[in-house]
Design a protein around this motif. Structure first.
Motif, PDB file in Angstrom:
ATOM      1  N   UNK A 139       0.822  -1.219   0.000  1.00 39.74           N
ATOM      2  CA  UNK A 139       0.000   0.000   0.000  1.00 39.74           C
ATOM      3  C   UNK A 139       0.855   1.268   0.000  1.00 39.74           C
ATOM      4  N   UNK A 140       1.945   1.340   0.784  1.00 40.90           N
ATOM      5  CA  UNK A 140       2.782   2.545   0.703  1.00 40.90           C
ATOM      6  C   UNK A 140       3.400   2.759  -0.680  1.00 40.90           C
ATOM      7  N   UNK A 141       3.742   1.675  -1.361  1.00 41.61           N
ATOM      8  CA  UNK A 141       4.292   1.792  -2.717  1.00 41.61           C
ATOM      9  C   UNK A 141       3.217   2.316  -3.666  1.00 41.61           C
ATOM     10  N   UNK A 142       2.009   1.774  -3.569  1.00 42.66           N
ATOM     11  CA  UNK A 142       0.915   2.239  -4.427  1.00 42.66           C
ATOM     12  C   UNK A 142       0.592   3.703  -4.142  1.00 42.66           C
ATOM     13  N   UNK A 143       0.631   4.104  -2.863  1.00 40.81           N
ATOM     14  CA  UNK A 143       0.392   5.511  -2.513  1.00 40.81           C
ATOM     15  C   UNK A 143       1.472   6.404  -3.107  1.00 40.81           C
ATOM     16  N   UNK A 144       2.729   5.953  -3.036  1.00 38.25           N
ATOM     17  CA  UNK A 144       3.838   6.723  -3.600  1.00 38.25           C
ATOM     18  C   UNK A 144       3.634   6.917  -5.106  1.00 38.25           C
ATOM     19  N   UNK A 145       3.233   5.864  -5.780  1.00 36.36           N
ATOM     20  CA  UNK A 145       2.996   5.967  -7.218  1.00 36.36           C
ATOM     21  C   UNK A 145       1.809   6.889  -7.518  1.00 36.36           C
ATOM     22  N   UNK A 146       0.769   6.837  -6.698  1.00 42.20           N
ATOM     23  CA  UNK A 146      -0.373   7.727  -6.890  1.00 42.20           C
ATOM     24  C   UNK A 146       0.037   9.189  -6.683  1.00 42.20           C
ATOM     25  N   UNK A 147       0.856   9.461  -5.665  1.00 39.45           N
ATOM     26  CA  UNK A 147       1.358  10.822  -5.449  1.00 39.45           C
ATOM     27  C   UNK A 147       2.234  11.266  -6.620  1.00 39.45           C
ATOM     28  N   UNK A 148       2.987  10.337  -7.182  1.00 37.06           N
ATOM     29  CA  UNK A 148       3.818  10.659  -8.341  1.00 37.06           C
ATOM     30  C   UNK A 148       2.942  11.047  -9.524  1.00 37.06           C
ATOM     31  N   UNK A 149       1.868  10.279  -9.757  1.00 37.38           N
ATOM     32  CA  UNK A 149       0.928  10.629 -10.826  1.00 37.38           C
ATOM     33  C   UNK A 149       0.304  12.002 -10.573  1.00 37.38           C
ATOM     34  N   UNK A 150      -0.066  12.260  -9.323  1.00 36.80           N
ATOM     35  CA  UNK A 150      -0.668  13.558  -8.985  1.00 36.80           C
ATOM     36  C   UNK A 150       0.334  14.692  -9.218  1.00 36.80           C
ATOM     37  N   UNK A 151       1.582  14.465  -8.862  1.00 32.46           N
ATOM     38  CA  UNK A 151       2.618  15.474  -9.098  1.00 32.46           C
ATOM     39  C   UNK A 151       2.817  15.753 -10.577  1.00 32.46           C
ATOM     40  N   UNK A 152       2.833  14.697 -11.378  1.00 32.64           N
ATOM     41  CA  UNK A 152       2.958  14.879 -12.828  1.00 32.64           C
ATOM     42  C   UNK A 152       1.747  15.611 -13.397  1.00 32.64           C
TER      43      UNK A 152
END
Length: 166
Positions: A139-152
């Protein structure tokens, strides 16, 4: 590979969700998502920078850098981000697949080929273990990837605003 803690597990070793998780965690591309934040961002910047090798010439053909430097930079940055987004989508889908397999109370597996699929119901102890792995590792990895998408996405919005200012 980790041997199953359940002695009567009929799922082949390479198709067991825990082993799929361990394999994904150690693969060269997917392990980058487990790095500390600074190293993770550094890897993303490298990927984005390498994507400029393809995006730069296309942006230069569309906007001459000596005449339209702002448009060239914005177009090249957006084009280079496409490569980064494709890799991030691959990472997200890989981690999501393993997350889904670990959370599921049943495991679909193939004994010898695509034509003879079976389903195994996990014992409660295995299901609890797998769900703990999901909660604390995936879940922390998926959250990190979601934040990365949001940042992009935020960068795309900012780039669009800057584009219209020039």
């Amino acid at each position: 590979m980790i041997r199953s803690s359940v002695s009567n597990c009929p799922v082949p070793t390479d198709q067991q969700p825990l082993n799929e998780y361990e394999e994904l965690k150690t693969s060269w591309l997917f392990r980058d998502t487990t790095l500390d934040l600074r190293e993770y961002i550094t890897k993303l910047v490298w990927i984005w920078g390498l994507s400029w090798l393809f995006a730069g010439p296309i942006a230069a053909a569309s906007f001459a850098p000596h005449k339209y430097i702002a448009h060239f930079i914005l177009c090249g940055a957006a084009g280079a981000s496409v490569g980064l987004v494709l890799i991030l989508v691959r990472l997200y889908l890989g981690w999501f697949y393993v997350c889904d397999r670990l959370c599921s109370p049943t495991v679909f597996y193939e004994e010898s080929g695509w034509y003879d699929g079976q389903t195994w119901t996990k014992p409660q102890e295995v299901l609890n273990r797998d769900r703990l792995i999901v909660a604390y590792e995936i879940k922390p990895i998926l959250r990190r990837l979601q934040f990365t998408f949001a940042g992009l996405a935020g960068m795309y919005v900012i780039g669009t605003i800057v584009w219209h200012l020039f």
